[in-house]
Design an enzyme around this catalytic site. Structure first.
Site, PDB file in Angstrom:
ATOM      1  N   LYS A  54     -18.589 -10.660   2.564  1.00 43.14           N
ATOM      2  CA  LYS A  54     -18.275 -10.426   4.101  1.00 43.14           C
ATOM      3  C   LYS A  54     -17.528  -9.552   3.848  1.00 43.14           C
ATOM      4  O   LYS A  54     -16.185  -9.551   4.015  1.00 43.14           O
ATOM      5  CB  LYS A  54     -18.018 -11.724   4.453  1.00 43.14           C
ATOM      6  CG  LYS A  54     -18.690 -11.922   6.147  1.00 43.14           C
ATOM      7  CD  LYS A  54     -18.345 -13.325   7.024  1.00 43.14           C
ATOM      8  CE  LYS A  54     -19.648 -14.389   6.114  1.00 43.14           C
ATOM      9  NZ  LYS A  54     -18.880 -15.587   7.320  1.00 43.14           N
ATOM     10  N   ARG A  88     -22.681 -16.846  -9.639  1.00 46.60           N
ATOM     11  CA  ARG A  88     -22.136 -17.636  -8.389  1.00 46.60           C
ATOM     12  C   ARG A  88     -23.589 -18.622  -7.576  1.00 46.60           C
ATOM     13  O   ARG A  88     -24.647 -18.137  -8.321  1.00 46.60           O
ATOM     14  CB  ARG A  88     -22.213 -17.308  -6.965  1.00 46.60           C
ATOM     15  CG  ARG A  88     -22.751 -16.191  -5.965  1.00 46.60           C
ATOM     16  CD  ARG A  88     -22.369 -15.339  -5.114  1.00 46.60           C
ATOM     17  NE  ARG A  88     -21.704 -13.950  -6.288  1.00 46.60           N
ATOM     18  CZ  ARG A  88     -21.152 -13.077  -6.196  1.00 46.60           C
ATOM     19  NH1 ARG A  88     -20.093 -13.260  -4.535  1.00 46.60           N
ATOM     20  NH2 ARG A  88     -19.973 -12.016  -7.011  1.00 46.60           N
ATOM     21  N   SER A 118     -19.355  -5.720  -2.946  1.00 46.81           N
ATOM     22  CA  SER A 118     -18.434  -4.828  -2.309  1.00 46.81           C
ATOM     23  C   SER A 118     -18.607  -4.203  -1.109  1.00 46.81           C
ATOM     24  O   SER A 118     -20.070  -3.499  -0.799  1.00 46.81           O
ATOM     25  CB  SER A 118     -16.863  -4.886  -2.888  1.00 46.81           C
ATOM     26  OG  SER A 118     -17.506  -3.307  -3.267  1.00 46.81           O
ATOM     27  N   TYR A 169       1.347  -1.349  -0.031  1.00 41.29           N
ATOM     28  CA  TYR A 169       0.204   0.318   0.023  1.00 41.29           C
ATOM     29  C   TYR A 169       0.766   1.008   0.106  1.00 41.29           C
ATOM     30  O   TYR A 169       2.201   1.133   0.876  1.00 41.29           O
ATOM     31  CB  TYR A 169      -0.847  -0.229   1.198  1.00 41.29           C
ATOM     32  CG  TYR A 169      -2.223   0.771   1.302  1.00 41.29           C
ATOM     33  CD1 TYR A 169      -2.781   0.364  -0.669  1.00 41.29           C
ATOM     34  CD2 TYR A 169      -2.253   2.388   1.948  1.00 41.29           C
ATOM     35  CE1 TYR A 169      -4.548   1.307  -0.014  1.00 41.29           C
ATOM     36  CE2 TYR A 169      -3.974   2.731   1.245  1.00 41.29           C
ATOM     37  CZ  TYR A 169      -4.524   2.319   1.158  1.00 41.29           C
ATOM     38  OH  TYR A 169      -5.994   3.241   0.382  1.00 41.29           O
ATOM     39  N   ARG A 229     -19.997 -10.945  -9.871  1.00 37.16           N
ATOM     40  CA  ARG A 229     -19.671 -12.230 -10.442  1.00 37.16           C
ATOM     41  C   ARG A 229     -20.898 -13.453 -10.350  1.00 37.16           C
ATOM     42  O   ARG A 229     -21.274 -13.604  -8.779  1.00 37.16           O
ATOM     43  CB  ARG A 229     -18.710 -12.957  -9.603  1.00 37.16           C
ATOM     44  CG  ARG A 229     -17.567 -11.924 -10.023  1.00 37.16           C
ATOM     45  CD  ARG A 229     -16.492 -12.761  -9.246  1.00 37.16           C
ATOM     46  NE  ARG A 229     -14.829 -11.833  -9.415  1.00 37.16           N
ATOM     47  CZ  ARG A 229     -13.709 -11.561  -9.065  1.00 37.16           C
ATOM     48  NH1 ARG A 229     -13.737 -13.071  -7.832  1.00 37.16           N
ATOM     49  NH2 ARG A 229     -12.312 -11.791  -8.876  1.00 37.16           N
ATOM     50  N   GLY A 245      -8.751  -2.045  -7.443  1.00 38.65           N
ATOM     51  CA  GLY A 245      -8.726  -3.443  -8.688  1.00 38.65           C
ATOM     52  C   GLY A 245      -8.580  -4.619  -8.430  1.00 38.65           C
ATOM     53  O   GLY A 245      -7.290  -5.620  -8.227  1.00 38.65           O
ATOM     54  N   MET A 246      -9.728  -5.285  -7.756  1.00 43.29           N
ATOM     55  CA  MET A 246      -9.498  -7.222  -7.015  1.00 43.29           C
ATOM     56  C   MET A 246      -9.152  -8.246  -8.587  1.00 43.29           C
ATOM     57  O   MET A 246      -8.194  -8.654  -8.263  1.00 43.29           O
ATOM     58  CB  MET A 246     -10.936  -7.117  -7.402  1.00 43.29           C
ATOM     59  CG  MET A 246     -11.431  -6.358  -5.862  1.00 43.29           C
ATOM     60  SD  MET A 246     -13.063  -7.350  -5.113  1.00 43.29           S
ATOM     61  CE  MET A 246     -13.770  -6.909  -6.017  1.00 43.29           C
TER      62      MET A 246
END
Length: 360
Positions: free
Chosen positions: A352, A201, A177, A77, A199, A269-270
């Site tokens: 979560k 699932r 998120s 970071y 996404r 930017g996951m």
């Protein structure tokens, strides 16, 4: 006789007598080198004296684990702490005792950090008065503990890039998120339409229902977004604002839905893939691509009226139960390894938030 109070299995006299009889023993998650949280974090104990001058002694009640916290410990970071450092940037705490020169805070109040990099993964701490902001004790612990990052990020992105009018539309990926859930709730409160992209699932219908209950106008999977006629048909107005925390193809597809002169804002930017702008979007639609970092905004607007107004509005929504914390799990401090490992392995499916519970 003075009253005895027990905090985190540490017996303390009432804070009125703290300086006369004994110190508070704080349990803190510290690290002295960069690495994976499960490897470098250590639970240590240290004594804290009574506050002096403008210092405030607080008991931390709850502190979340955010992606930025994990990245800071890993050394990935932009913010680099001075070692040894205590992890964490958010929390809600109770004021136990104030220094002689403290004017705006008093014993029993709930407070949240008003500055960054304060190290909140600890049971007790000494902070300066100007590093803390009071919040209503009637706000839920999870809501108060998570107010300074995700809700503020959502608030600023919706407010600062495009002047939106009621009925207009915002589109976002990573819609489950912490920020994504905040965006849907704020859009609902401000009479804006919001479309969330997630996404696919196994429990997709349950997730869609949850996000719609929060305020999402529509929720689509990434595959459904590629073929949707939601905007072409006029069912919803074309979005003028797109929010991206994923990158890669997801960011490109979200950008394709924007109206002419729309703004595409990246705040994460996951996927660890670059944001690719379609040439046609740049030339023929004049789409603007921007970035947002809440830490920078906070530093540049630390004492601004705009920041205080934002907190006041968010707190008011929380008190009215119009804004709730993201889906979360409270984890005892002693189980920090399991919690940080779970947060580290988060891949966008569970949605979560893990919150360290300091009360036991």
């Amino acid at each position: 006789m003075f009253k005895l109070i027990q905090f985190n299995n540490v017996l303390n006299v009432s804070t009125k007598y703290c300086s006369r009889y004994m110190s508070v023993c704080a349990k803190s998650l510290k690290f002295s080198e960069y690495g994976e949280p499960t490897d470098v974090l250590q639970l240590v104990e240290e004594k804290l004296d009574s506050p002096k001058d403008k210092q405030v002694l607080v008991r931390i009640l709850a502190a979340p684990i955010n992606p930025a916290d994990i990245n800071t410990i890993q050394g990935k970071y932009p913010v680099k702490p001075k070692f040894p450092a205590i992890g964490g940037n958010e929390c809600v705490a109770e004021v136990l005792e104030v220094g002689a020169s403290v004017q705006k805070l008093q014993k029993g109040q709930h407070v949240v950090p008003f500055a960054t990099g304060m190290g909140t993964w600890t049971t007790h701490a000494l902070y300066n008065e100007d590093q803390l902001m009071p919040v209503s004790n009637n706000i839920g612990l999870a809501e108060a503990a998570t107010i300074t990052v995700n809700p503020c990020t959502a608030y600023r992105m919706i407010k600062d890039f495009v002047k939106l009018s009621p009925g207009e539309c915002v589109i976002q990926n990573g819609a489950n998120s912490g920020v994504g859930q905040a965006v849907h709730q704020l859009c609902k409160s401000w009479n804006l339409k919001s479309v969330g992209i997630v996404r696919d699932r196994p429990d997709i219908n349950g997730l869609k229902d949850h996000l719609r209950n929060l305020g999402a106008t529509e929720v689509l999977t990434e595959e459904e977004l590629r073929t949707t006629t939601l905007f072409k048909s006029g069912s919803l107005p074309k979005p003028r604002l797109a929010l991206n925390c994923v990158g890669g193809k997801s960011a490109t597809e979200v950008g394709r839905q924007l109206a002419d002169k729309g703004v595409h804002v990246t705040y994460g930017g996951m996927s660890r893939e670059p944001v690719i702008a379609a040439t046609a979007a740049l030339i023929f639609k004049d789409i603007a691509f921007r970035g947002f970092w809440m830490t920078r905004w906070t530093k540049e607007n630390a004492l601004s009226e705009e920041r205080m107004q934002m907190f006041a509005e968010l707190c008011d929504l929380m008190l009215q139960k119009k804004f709730v914390a993201p889906v979360h799990e409270l984890v005892p401090l002693e189980k920090f390894k399991e919690a940080t490992a779970a947060a580290l392995n988060f891949k966008g499916f569970t949605g979560k938030k893990y919150i360290l519970d300091m009360r036991n």
